[in-house]
Write a protein that holds these residues in place. Structure first.
Motif, PDB file in Angstrom:
ATOM      1  N   UNK A  60      44.330  38.149  46.426  1.00 37.73           N
ATOM      2  CA  UNK A  60      44.883  39.384  45.858  1.00 37.73           C
ATOM      3  C   UNK A  60      45.537  40.322  46.660  1.00 37.73           C
ATOM      4  N   UNK A  61      45.026  40.407  47.695  1.00 41.06           N
ATOM      5  CA  UNK A  61      45.993  41.164  48.745  1.00 41.06           C
ATOM      6  C   UNK A  61      47.025  40.875  49.144  1.00 41.06           C
ATOM      7  N   UNK A 130      45.604  31.253  24.654  1.00 42.47           N
ATOM      8  CA  UNK A 130      44.364  31.188  25.339  1.00 42.47           C
ATOM      9  C   UNK A 130      43.571  32.605  24.978  1.00 42.47           C
ATOM     10  N   UNK A 131      44.616  33.873  25.044  1.00 42.43           N
ATOM     11  CA  UNK A 131      43.992  35.149  24.729  1.00 42.43           C
ATOM     12  C   UNK A 131      44.478  35.595  23.449  1.00 42.43           C
ATOM     13  N   UNK A 132      43.598  35.643  22.472  1.00 41.16           N
ATOM     14  CA  UNK A 132      44.303  36.114  21.167  1.00 41.16           C
ATOM     15  C   UNK A 132      43.960  37.578  21.014  1.00 41.16           C
ATOM     16  N   UNK A 153      37.707  32.717  35.885  1.00 42.13           N
ATOM     17  CA  UNK A 153      37.315  32.134  37.094  1.00 42.13           C
ATOM     18  C   UNK A 153      37.787  33.119  38.249  1.00 42.13           C
ATOM     19  N   UNK A 154      38.624  33.857  38.258  1.00 44.67           N
ATOM     20  CA  UNK A 154      39.220  34.652  39.597  1.00 44.67           C
ATOM     21  C   UNK A 154      37.800  35.673  39.559  1.00 44.67           C
ATOM     22  N   UNK A 155      37.636  36.241  38.515  1.00 44.67           N
ATOM     23  CA  UNK A 155      36.456  37.712  38.711  1.00 44.67           C
ATOM     24  C   UNK A 155      35.156  36.714  39.090  1.00 44.67           C
ATOM     25  N   UNK A 156      34.810  35.516  38.695  1.00 46.80           N
ATOM     26  CA  UNK A 156      33.713  34.850  39.151  1.00 46.80           C
ATOM     27  C   UNK A 156      33.893  34.481  40.622  1.00 46.80           C
ATOM     28  N   UNK A 196      46.261  36.225  33.460  1.00 46.59           N
ATOM     29  CA  UNK A 196      47.058  35.082  33.246  1.00 46.59           C
ATOM     30  C   UNK A 196      46.580  33.782  33.881  1.00 46.59           C
ATOM     31  N   UNK A 197      45.783  33.884  34.988  1.00 46.99           N
ATOM     32  CA  UNK A 197      45.168  32.954  35.498  1.00 46.99           C
ATOM     33  C   UNK A 197      43.845  32.749  35.664  1.00 46.99           C
ATOM     34  N   UNK A 198      43.093  32.966  34.485  1.00 46.91           N
ATOM     35  CA  UNK A 198      41.847  32.940  34.024  1.00 46.91           C
ATOM     36  C   UNK A 198      41.070  31.521  34.450  1.00 46.91           C
ATOM     37  N   UNK A 199      41.899  30.396  34.137  1.00 43.44           N
ATOM     38  CA  UNK A 199      41.197  29.301  34.355  1.00 43.44           C
ATOM     39  C   UNK A 199      41.862  28.582  35.750  1.00 43.44           C
TER      40      UNK A 199
END
Length: 203
Positions: A60-61, A130-132, A153-156, A196-199
């Protein structure tokens, strides 16, 4: 007498001086803190490991824009977890009222407790296959302001132990739209990147 003492112990004294200097150097490197270019607030009934966030936040940084003019891109997170949903709601209210955070991650109940949803940007741009749209949180006028993070998956990777029921929103800038600060731009950009990069890490 003193001269004899110095002559006898001079190498030991030099050794201890060198050890002291090295120790102070290492201590200064590990204790120096830089102001954050991105400030995230997290509040939920689910725990987020802030140490895991700090260990894995480099991705992220790298995407941040310099906001503090110190040549160091830094993201920080403030976390609060409680089994008491009323405490979670109150904590998000405090975070929002302080107006020092650029991204908010919280449960639906906590976001629902914020009366003025204009403090969050419009996130309808992230509507996709993907995001309704019907999974997003909306204000009374139908404007989408938060996106679900379940299975993100990024939050995970950043320490989220359970993403079910979590949502993310970026803070809006108070004032004119063309006067958005570098902090708020970072919040909007990183919020979008996470959505946008959840997966990204689904292998």
């Amino acid at each position: 007498m003193f001269k004899k003492f110095l002559n006898y112990y001079k190498w030991q004294i030099i050794f201890f001086i060198l050890i002291f200097i090295c120790g102070m150097f290492v201590l200064s490197k590990t204790t120096v803190t830089f102001p954050a270019d991105l400030r995230i607030a997290y509040t939920s009934t689910h725990y987020l490991n802030s140490q895991t966030f700090n260990d894995n936040k480099s991705e992220i940084e790298m995407l941040l824009n310099e906001a503090t003019n110190d040549d160091k891109k830094v993201a920080t997170i403030k976390t609060f977890s409680s089994d008491n949903i009323d405490e979670v709601k109150n904590k998000l209210r405090q975070y929002v009222k302080s107006d020092v955070y650029d991204i908010y991650i919280a449960s639906k109940q906590a976001f629902d407790a914020i009366e003025d949803k204009s403090v969050f940007i419009d996130v309808s741009r992230y509507e996709s296959q993907i995001i309704k749209r019907d999974t997003m949180l909306e204000d009374s006028s139908g404007r989408a302001y938060a996106v679900p993070l379940e299975g993100n998956t990024i939050i995970e990777l950043l320490g989220g132990t359970d993403t079910k029921g979590l949502y993310i929103a970026a803070a809006a800038e108070k004032g004119e739209e063309d006067e958005i600060s570098a902090f708020r731009k970072n919040g909007i950009n990183i919020c979008g990147y996470i959505i946008e990069n959840k997966d990204k890490y689904n292998y």
